[in-house]
Design a protein around this motif. Structure first.
Motif, PDB file in Angstrom:
ATOM      1  N   TYR A  47       0.836  -1.185   0.000  1.00 52.66           N
ATOM      2  CA  TYR A  47       0.000   0.000   0.000  1.00 52.66           C
ATOM      3  C   TYR A  47       0.881   1.248   0.000  1.00 52.66           C
ATOM      4  O   TYR A  47       2.107   1.162   0.154  1.00 52.66           O
ATOM      5  N   HIS A  48       0.268   2.413  -0.185  1.00 53.35           N
ATOM      6  CA  HIS A  48       1.002   3.673  -0.098  1.00 53.35           C
ATOM      7  C   HIS A  48       0.810   4.246   1.298  1.00 53.35           C
ATOM      8  O   HIS A  48      -0.270   4.116   1.895  1.00 53.35           O
ATOM      9  N   LYS A  49       1.845   4.877   1.826  1.00 53.00           N
ATOM     10  CA  LYS A  49       1.779   5.370   3.209  1.00 53.00           C
ATOM     11  C   LYS A  49       0.659   6.385   3.424  1.00 53.00           C
ATOM     12  O   LYS A  49       0.180   6.557   4.554  1.00 53.00           O
ATOM     13  N   ASN A  50       0.208   7.053   2.363  1.00 53.23           N
ATOM     14  CA  ASN A  50      -0.877   8.023   2.477  1.00 53.23           C
ATOM     15  C   ASN A  50      -2.261   7.400   2.261  1.00 53.23           C
ATOM     16  O   ASN A  50      -3.264   8.101   2.299  1.00 53.23           O
ATOM     17  N   ASN A  51      -2.285   6.092   2.024  1.00 52.16           N
ATOM     18  CA  ASN A  51      -3.565   5.420   1.775  1.00 52.16           C
ATOM     19  C   ASN A  51      -3.462   3.975   2.251  1.00 52.16           C
ATOM     20  O   ASN A  51      -3.526   3.030   1.468  1.00 52.16           O
ATOM     21  N   SER A  52      -3.333   3.802   3.559  1.00 53.14           N
ATOM     22  CA  SER A  52      -3.105   2.472   4.114  1.00 53.14           C
ATOM     23  C   SER A  52      -4.343   1.574   4.061  1.00 53.14           C
ATOM     24  O   SER A  52      -4.242   0.366   4.301  1.00 53.14           O
ATOM     25  N   ARG A  53      -5.514   2.147   3.761  1.00 54.04           N
ATOM     26  CA  ARG A  53      -6.724   1.325   3.680  1.00 54.04           C
ATOM     27  C   ARG A  53      -6.828   0.589   2.350  1.00 54.04           C
ATOM     28  O   ARG A  53      -7.548  -0.404   2.239  1.00 54.04           O
ATOM     29  N   ASP A  54      -6.134   1.088   1.352  1.00 55.36           N
ATOM     30  CA  ASP A  54      -6.185   0.485   0.015  1.00 55.36           C
ATOM     31  C   ASP A  54      -4.992  -0.453  -0.143  1.00 55.36           C
ATOM     32  O   ASP A  54      -3.941  -0.063  -0.619  1.00 55.36           O
ATOM     33  N   LYS A  55      -5.171  -1.702   0.266  1.00 58.08           N
ATOM     34  CA  LYS A  55      -4.070  -2.651   0.283  1.00 58.08           C
ATOM     35  C   LYS A  55      -4.260  -3.762  -0.742  1.00 58.08           C
ATOM     36  O   LYS A  55      -5.375  -4.187  -1.017  1.00 58.08           O
ATOM     37  N   GLU A  56      -3.140  -4.197  -1.302  1.00 54.20           N
ATOM     38  CA  GLU A  56      -3.103  -5.379  -2.143  1.00 54.20           C
ATOM     39  C   GLU A  56      -2.409  -6.480  -1.349  1.00 54.20           C
ATOM     40  O   GLU A  56      -1.434  -6.227  -0.641  1.00 54.20           O
ATOM     41  N   TYR A  57      -2.901  -7.716  -1.470  1.00 54.10           N
ATOM     42  CA  TYR A  57      -2.326  -8.817  -0.714  1.00 54.10           C
ATOM     43  C   TYR A  57      -1.747  -9.870  -1.652  1.00 54.10           C
ATOM     44  O   TYR A  57      -2.250 -10.085  -2.761  1.00 54.10           O
ATOM     45  N   PHE A  58      -0.678 -10.492  -1.222  1.00 55.81           N
ATOM     46  CA  PHE A  58      -0.130 -11.615  -1.965  1.00 55.81           C
ATOM     47  C   PHE A  58       0.459 -12.620  -0.993  1.00 55.81           C
ATOM     48  O   PHE A  58       0.700 -12.316   0.179  1.00 55.81           O
ATOM     49  N   THR A  59       0.653 -13.844  -1.467  1.00 53.86           N
ATOM     50  CA  THR A  59       1.113 -14.933  -0.617  1.00 53.86           C
ATOM     51  C   THR A  59       2.370 -15.575  -1.189  1.00 53.86           C
ATOM     52  O   THR A  59       2.697 -15.406  -2.368  1.00 53.86           O
ATOM     53  N   ALA A  60       3.047 -16.325  -0.341  1.00 54.07           N
ATOM     54  CA  ALA A  60       4.221 -17.079  -0.765  1.00 54.07           C
ATOM     55  C   ALA A  60       4.175 -18.465  -0.134  1.00 54.07           C
ATOM     56  O   ALA A  60       3.856 -18.604   1.046  1.00 54.07           O
ATOM     57  N   TYR A  61       4.489 -19.494  -0.942  1.00 54.09           N
ATOM     58  CA  TYR A  61       4.612 -20.827  -0.385  1.00 54.09           C
ATOM     59  C   TYR A  61       5.662 -21.625  -1.152  1.00 54.09           C
ATOM     60  O   TYR A  61       5.998 -21.338  -2.300  1.00 54.09           O
ATOM     61  N   PHE A  62       6.196 -22.624  -0.472  1.00 52.78           N
ATOM     62  CA  PHE A  62       7.308 -23.430  -0.943  1.00 52.78           C
ATOM     63  C   PHE A  62       6.861 -24.421  -2.005  1.00 52.78           C
ATOM     64  O   PHE A  62       5.812 -25.052  -1.889  1.00 52.78           O
ATOM     65  N   ILE A  63       7.690 -24.571  -3.058  1.00 53.53           N
ATOM     66  CA  ILE A  63       7.444 -25.579  -4.082  1.00 53.53           C
ATOM     67  C   ILE A  63       8.336 -26.797  -3.861  1.00 53.53           C
ATOM     68  O   ILE A  63       7.872 -27.925  -3.803  1.00 53.53           O
ATOM     69  N   GLY A  64       9.658 -26.563  -3.739  1.00 54.32           N
ATOM     70  CA  GLY A  64      10.600 -27.660  -3.548  1.00 54.32           C
ATOM     71  C   GLY A  64      12.026 -27.194  -3.749  1.00 54.32           C
ATOM     72  O   GLY A  64      12.296 -25.998  -3.941  1.00 54.32           O
ATOM     73  N   LYS A  65      12.960 -28.125  -3.730  1.00 47.50           N
ATOM     74  CA  LYS A  65      14.377 -27.829  -3.890  1.00 47.50           C
ATOM     75  C   LYS A  65      14.737 -27.712  -5.371  1.00 47.50           C
ATOM     76  O   LYS A  65      14.287 -28.505  -6.185  1.00 47.50           O
ATOM     77  N   MET A  66      15.595 -26.713  -5.686  1.00 48.02           N
ATOM     78  CA  MET A  66      16.042 -26.526  -7.057  1.00 48.02           C
ATOM     79  C   MET A  66      17.365 -25.767  -7.056  1.00 48.02           C
ATOM     80  O   MET A  66      17.513 -24.781  -6.341  1.00 48.02           O
ATOM     81  N   ASN A  67      18.324 -26.243  -7.838  1.00 44.54           N
ATOM     82  CA  ASN A  67      19.639 -25.594  -7.966  1.00 44.54           C
ATOM     83  C   ASN A  67      20.270 -25.327  -6.599  1.00 44.54           C
ATOM     84  O   ASN A  67      20.825 -24.259  -6.337  1.00 44.54           O
ATOM     85  N   ASN A  68      20.150 -26.297  -5.707  1.00 38.11           N
ATOM     86  CA  ASN A  68      20.722 -26.202  -4.353  1.00 38.11           C
ATOM     87  C   ASN A  68      20.105 -25.068  -3.536  1.00 38.11           C
ATOM     88  O   ASN A  68      20.744 -24.522  -2.631  1.00 38.11           O
ATOM     89  N   GLY A  69      18.881 -24.705  -3.861  1.00 35.72           N
ATOM     90  CA  GLY A  69      18.173 -23.672  -3.116  1.00 35.72           C
ATOM     91  C   GLY A  69      16.725 -24.047  -2.917  1.00 35.72           C
ATOM     92  O   GLY A  69      16.288 -25.151  -3.271  1.00 35.72           O
ATOM     93  N   ASP A  70      15.962 -23.116  -2.345  1.00 37.47           N
ATOM     94  CA  ASP A  70      14.536 -23.322  -2.092  1.00 37.47           C
ATOM     95  C   ASP A  70      13.726 -22.540  -3.118  1.00 37.47           C
ATOM     96  O   ASP A  70      13.855 -21.316  -3.220  1.00 37.47           O
ATOM     97  N   LEU A  71      12.879 -23.233  -3.862  1.00 44.29           N
ATOM     98  CA  LEU A  71      12.028 -22.590  -4.861  1.00 44.29           C
ATOM     99  C   LEU A  71      10.690 -22.239  -4.233  1.00 44.29           C
ATOM    100  O   LEU A  71      10.005 -23.100  -3.677  1.00 44.29           O
ATOM    101  N   TRP A  72      10.332 -20.957  -4.320  1.00 46.48           N
ATOM    102  CA  TRP A  72       9.068 -20.444  -3.778  1.00 46.48           C
ATOM    103  C   TRP A  72       8.281 -19.764  -4.883  1.00 46.48           C
ATOM    104  O   TRP A  72       8.843 -19.233  -5.839  1.00 46.48           O
ATOM    105  N   THR A  73       6.967 -19.779  -4.734  1.00 40.28           N
ATOM    106  CA  THR A  73       6.113 -19.033  -5.649  1.00 40.28           C
ATOM    107  C   THR A  73       5.398 -17.927  -4.887  1.00 40.28           C
ATOM    108  O   THR A  73       4.963 -18.114  -3.747  1.00 40.28           O
ATOM    109  N   TYR A  74       5.324 -16.755  -5.506  1.00 42.01           N
ATOM    110  CA  TYR A  74       4.644 -15.580  -4.947  1.00 42.01           C
ATOM    111  C   TYR A  74       3.469 -15.270  -5.840  1.00 42.01           C
ATOM    112  O   TYR A  74       3.621 -15.151  -7.057  1.00 42.01           O
ATOM    113  N   GLN A  75       2.267 -15.159  -5.227  1.00 39.08           N
ATOM    114  CA  GLN A  75       1.064 -14.988  -6.033  1.00 39.08           C
ATOM    115  C   GLN A  75       0.146 -13.938  -5.438  1.00 39.08           C
ATOM    116  O   GLN A  75      -0.072 -13.887  -4.235  1.00 39.08           O
ATOM    117  N   GLY A  76      -0.380 -13.101  -6.331  1.00 43.52           N
ATOM    118  CA  GLY A  76      -1.393 -12.127  -5.978  1.00 43.52           C
ATOM    119  C   GLY A  76      -2.402 -12.079  -7.101  1.00 43.52           C
ATOM    120  O   GLY A  76      -2.376 -12.905  -8.017  1.00 43.52           O
TER     121      GLY A  76
END
Length: 298
Positions: free
Chosen positions: A49-78
């Motif tokens: 959100y913008h600091k001058n309009n905190s009531r107008d918010k967009e939300y998104f989530t993140a969750y784990f998919i699995g291991k890839m290239n010696n790291g953790d693969l996550w997906t972010y969705q809104g």
């Protein structure tokens, strides 16, 4: 990499929900190095959100998919966007790779010493503080503070938690809203009349063929679908982790020997049974390689 505003609001937050009670802040440097990797068993929700309009918010989530290239693969969705990111942490710091553009940045450089500068992408980052308290809807955290470079903004990372807040120079803010236990798959009901049991073992209701219930844990005989309710493991139930969709074109499915098997039309769902070494396993040894254009949903 894309500018920080786009990365933060559309696809990126680095979080983990675990305890690092042994980690202590020093005056200029940490006595130990905490992990900034996300907890793979948690679901994260953020607001933008913008600091001058905190009531107008967009939300998104993140969750784990699995291991890839010696790291953790996550997906972010809104609403209307998603991104797949790989997170790695080693003795040099926390590194993030975007599967869409295959670029990698160093978000945090170790050791955590105030005044340290490092080059990341086109920006020069600076560690400003190792002891600042920050309030978010998810809680109050003691944070390190990072200046992300000219024309960008400030990031707040809590040891044992990760990035809890980002303030862009334009006044746009993204912050952690909640962390909760995530389901890690679903159970497909293959037959009408399959029973859902209560925590006490009584039949709660009968299920319909085609229902997919979230799975939070399991044992040798049943799938826990939340609150202690469960279905039995038998020929009428099938576990899967989620679905994938092609967002820019058809999905290429490969046979076990690595040859192209077929292409699945854009936006058509494919059930996924496992994720291993950068591959979505879709049954019978067939697989789909992960990339930045494949949307995964649990």
């Amino acid at each position: 990499m894309k500018n920080k505003r786009l990365v933060i609001i559309a696809l990126f937050f680095t979080l983990v929900f675990s305890s690092f009670s042994s980690f202590l802040f020093g005056g200029t440097a940490s006595a130990a190095t905490p992990s900034f990797l996300l907890d793979t068993k948690k679901l994260y929700t953020y607001s933008a959100y913008h600091k001058n309009n905190s009531r107008d918010k967009e939300y998104f989530t993140a969750y784990f998919i699995g291991k890839m290239n010696n790291g953790d693969l996550w997906t972010y969705q809104g609403i209307g966007f998603f991104s797949n990111q790989i997170f790695k942490q080693d003795s040099q710091g926390l590194k993030i790779e975007d599967l869409l553009d295959n670029l990698s940045v160093i978000e945090i450089a170790f050791p955590l010493t105030v005044g340290t500068k490092w080059k990341s992408g086109d920006s020069t980052y600076t560690l400003l503080s190792v002891n600042q308290t920050v309030k978010t809807p998810a809680g109050t955290f003691k944070c390190i503070v990072i200046d992300n470079g000219t024309g960008d903004g400030i990031s707040y990372y809590a040891p044992g938690v990760g990035l809890v807040k980002y303030e862009h120079n334009t006044g746009d803010i993204t912050e952690l809203t909640s962390i909760k236990t995530s389901h890690y798959g679903r159970v497909l009901i293959k037959q009408n009349g399959t029973k859902l049991y209560s925590p006490k073992g009584a039949v709660h209701r009968t299920l319909k063929k085609g229902e997919g219930l979230k799975v939070f844990k399991e044992n040798s005989s049943s799938f826990d679908v939340g609150g202690g309710y469960y279905v039995k493991k038998d020929k009428n139930t099938l576990f899967y982790t989620g679905f994938i969709y092609g967002t820019e074109g058809p999905i290429s499915v490969y046979s076990p020997n690595g040859t192209l098997f077929k292409k699945i039309p854009i936006h058509e769902a494919i059930r996924v049974y496992n994720f291993n070494n950068g591959k979505f396993e879709v049954g019978g040894g067939y697989y789909v390689p992960a990339d930045g254009h494949i949307l995964y949903e649990r």
